[in-house]
Write a protein that holds these residues in place. Sequence first.
Motif, mmCIF file in Angstrom:
data_model
loop_
_atom_site.group_PDB
_atom_site.id
_atom_site.type_symbol
_atom_site.label_atom_id
_atom_site.label_comp_id
_atom_site.label_asym_id
_atom_site.label_seq_id
_atom_site.Cartn_x
_atom_site.Cartn_y
_atom_site.Cartn_z
ATOM 1 N N LEU A 1 0.845 -1.188 0.000
ATOM 2 C CA LEU A 1 0.000 0.000 0.000
ATOM 3 C C LEU A 1 0.884 1.243 0.000
ATOM 4 C CD1 LEU A 1 -2.835 -0.837 2.557
ATOM 5 C CD2 LEU A 1 -3.018 -0.675 0.093
ATOM 6 N N GLY A 2 0.594 2.169 -0.874
ATOM 7 C CA GLY A 2 1.327 3.424 -0.921
ATOM 8 C C GLY A 2 0.420 4.565 -0.497
ATOM 9 N N ILE A 3 1.004 5.614 -0.007
ATOM 10 C CA ILE A 3 0.233 6.768 0.429
ATOM 11 C C ILE A 3 0.547 7.937 -0.495
ATOM 12 C CG2 ILE A 3 -0.145 8.406 2.299
ATOM 13 C CD1 ILE A 3 0.721 6.248 4.237
ATOM 14 N N THR A 4 -0.491 8.534 -1.024
ATOM 15 C CA THR A 4 -0.323 9.742 -1.820
ATOM 16 C C THR A 4 -0.971 10.904 -1.071
ATOM 17 O OG1 THR A 4 -2.346 9.329 -3.073
ATOM 18 C CG2 THR A 4 -0.302 8.513 -4.012
ATOM 19 N N THR A 5 -0.368 12.055 -1.190
ATOM 20 C CA THR A 5 -0.907 13.246 -0.546
ATOM 21 C C THR A 5 -0.956 14.369 -1.569
ATOM 22 O OG1 THR A 5 1.273 14.019 0.133
ATOM 23 C CG2 THR A 5 0.112 12.612 1.669
ATOM 24 N N GLY A 6 -1.801 15.328 -1.290
ATOM 25 C CA GLY A 6 -1.877 16.461 -2.197
ATOM 26 C C GLY A 6 -2.802 17.531 -1.670
ATOM 27 N N VAL A 7 -2.874 18.610 -2.410
ATOM 28 C CA VAL A 7 -3.764 19.715 -2.085
ATOM 29 C C VAL A 7 -4.919 19.671 -3.071
ATOM 30 C CG1 VAL A 7 -3.979 22.223 -1.955
ATOM 31 C CG2 VAL A 7 -1.879 21.106 -1.185
ATOM 32 N N GLU A 8 -6.117 19.527 -2.527
ATOM 33 C CA GLU A 8 -7.289 19.460 -3.392
ATOM 34 C C GLU A 8 -7.941 20.823 -3.560
ATOM 35 O OE1 GLU A 8 -11.464 17.175 -3.163
ATOM 36 O OE2 GLU A 8 -9.673 15.933 -3.246
ATOM 37 N N ASN A 9 -8.014 21.582 -2.470
ATOM 38 C CA ASN A 9 -8.640 22.895 -2.499
ATOM 39 C C ASN A 9 -7.736 23.865 -1.738
ATOM 40 O OD1 ASN A 9 -10.316 25.095 -2.502
ATOM 41 N ND2 ASN A 9 -11.839 24.225 -1.123
ATOM 42 N N PRO A 10 -7.023 24.739 -2.410
ATOM 43 C CA PRO A 10 -6.072 25.614 -1.721
ATOM 44 C C PRO A 10 -6.714 26.790 -0.983
ATOM 45 C CG PRO A 10 -6.038 26.062 -4.051
ATOM 46 C CD PRO A 10 -6.937 24.872 -3.854
ATOM 47 N N PHE A 11 -8.013 27.019 -1.142
ATOM 48 C CA PHE A 11 -8.658 28.180 -0.544
ATOM 49 C C PHE A 11 -8.503 28.234 0.983
ATOM 50 C CE2 PHE A 11 -12.408 30.445 1.107
ATOM 51 C CZ PHE A 11 -12.152 31.688 0.558
ATOM 52 N N PRO A 12 -8.761 27.159 1.745
ATOM 53 C CA PRO A 12 -8.562 27.240 3.198
ATOM 54 C C PRO A 12 -7.112 27.521 3.591
ATOM 55 C CG PRO A 12 -9.939 25.365 2.688
ATOM 56 C CD PRO A 12 -9.421 25.890 1.390
ATOM 57 N N LEU A 13 -6.166 27.026 2.828
ATOM 58 C CA LEU A 13 -4.758 27.292 3.120
ATOM 59 C C LEU A 13 -4.418 28.763 2.890
ATOM 60 C CD1 LEU A 13 -3.191 24.119 1.486
ATOM 61 C CD2 LEU A 13 -3.586 24.550 3.911
ATOM 62 N N ILE A 14 -4.968 29.352 1.844
ATOM 63 C CA ILE A 14 -4.741 30.764 1.547
ATOM 64 C C ILE A 14 -5.373 31.633 2.630
ATOM 65 C CG2 ILE A 14 -5.294 32.626 -0.084
ATOM 66 C CD1 ILE A 14 -5.052 30.461 -2.308
ATOM 67 N N VAL A 15 -6.592 31.285 3.047
ATOM 68 C CA VAL A 15 -7.270 32.031 4.105
ATOM 69 C C VAL A 15 -6.467 31.956 5.400
ATOM 70 C CG1 VAL A 15 -9.332 32.110 5.564
ATOM 71 C CG2 VAL A 15 -9.559 31.837 3.097
ATOM 72 N N LEU A 16 -5.966 30.776 5.752
ATOM 73 C CA LEU A 16 -5.152 30.624 6.955
ATOM 74 C C LEU A 16 -3.905 31.502 6.883
ATOM 75 C CD1 LEU A 16 -4.484 29.191 9.646
ATOM 76 C CD2 LEU A 16 -3.299 27.468 8.274
ATOM 77 N N PHE A 17 -3.234 31.500 5.748
ATOM 78 C CA PHE A 17 -2.037 32.323 5.570
ATOM 79 C C PHE A 17 -2.361 33.805 5.750
ATOM 80 C CE2 PHE A 17 0.695 34.857 2.787
ATOM 81 C CZ PHE A 17 1.933 34.590 3.364
ATOM 82 N N LEU A 18 -3.458 34.268 5.155
ATOM 83 C CA LEU A 18 -3.837 35.674 5.267
ATOM 84 C C LEU A 18 -4.212 36.049 6.696
ATOM 85 C CD1 LEU A 18 -5.895 36.120 1.972
ATOM 86 C CD2 LEU A 18 -3.574 36.920 2.464
ATOM 87 N N VAL A 19 -4.951 35.188 7.378
ATOM 88 C CA VAL A 19 -5.342 35.460 8.764
ATOM 89 C C VAL A 19 -4.108 35.527 9.658
ATOM 90 C CG1 VAL A 19 -6.527 34.475 10.771
ATOM 91 C CG2 VAL A 19 -7.689 34.579 8.570
ATOM 92 N N LEU A 20 -3.199 34.594 9.492
ATOM 93 C CA LEU A 20 -1.982 34.612 10.308
ATOM 94 C C LEU A 20 -1.130 35.845 10.017
ATOM 95 C CD1 LEU A 20 -0.899 30.856 10.295
ATOM 96 C CD2 LEU A 20 -1.922 32.157 12.155
ATOM 97 N N THR A 21 -1.069 36.266 8.769
ATOM 98 C CA THR A 21 -0.322 37.470 8.406
ATOM 99 C C THR A 21 -0.919 38.702 9.078
ATOM 100 O OG1 THR A 21 0.305 36.491 6.289
ATOM 101 C CG2 THR A 21 0.462 38.882 6.477
#
Length: 77
Positions: free
Chosen positions: A31-51
Amino acid sequence: MFSTGTDEIVERKAFFGSMIFETVKKDNGALGITTGVENPFPLIVLFLVLTVVLALIQAIYRGLKQRREQLLNESGS
C-alpha cells in the motif's frame, strides 16, 4: 489519518477538505500513500489570517514600546 484495514483503499480529507491523503494498492501488493492539495482556498485564508494577526501584534508591540519610551522621557525630565 493513515490507518486503514487490510487491503482497503481509503481517501481522507483534512483541514476543511484542502488536503487529501489516499492509500493506493501498488502492483506488488504493498500500500502506498499519496498526498496532495485538493482545495487551496482554506490554506490561503489561513495564511492571510496569520499574516494579519502577526502584523497587528507587531503594531501593538511598537505602540507599547513607543509609549514606554515617552513615559520614561516624561518621568526623567
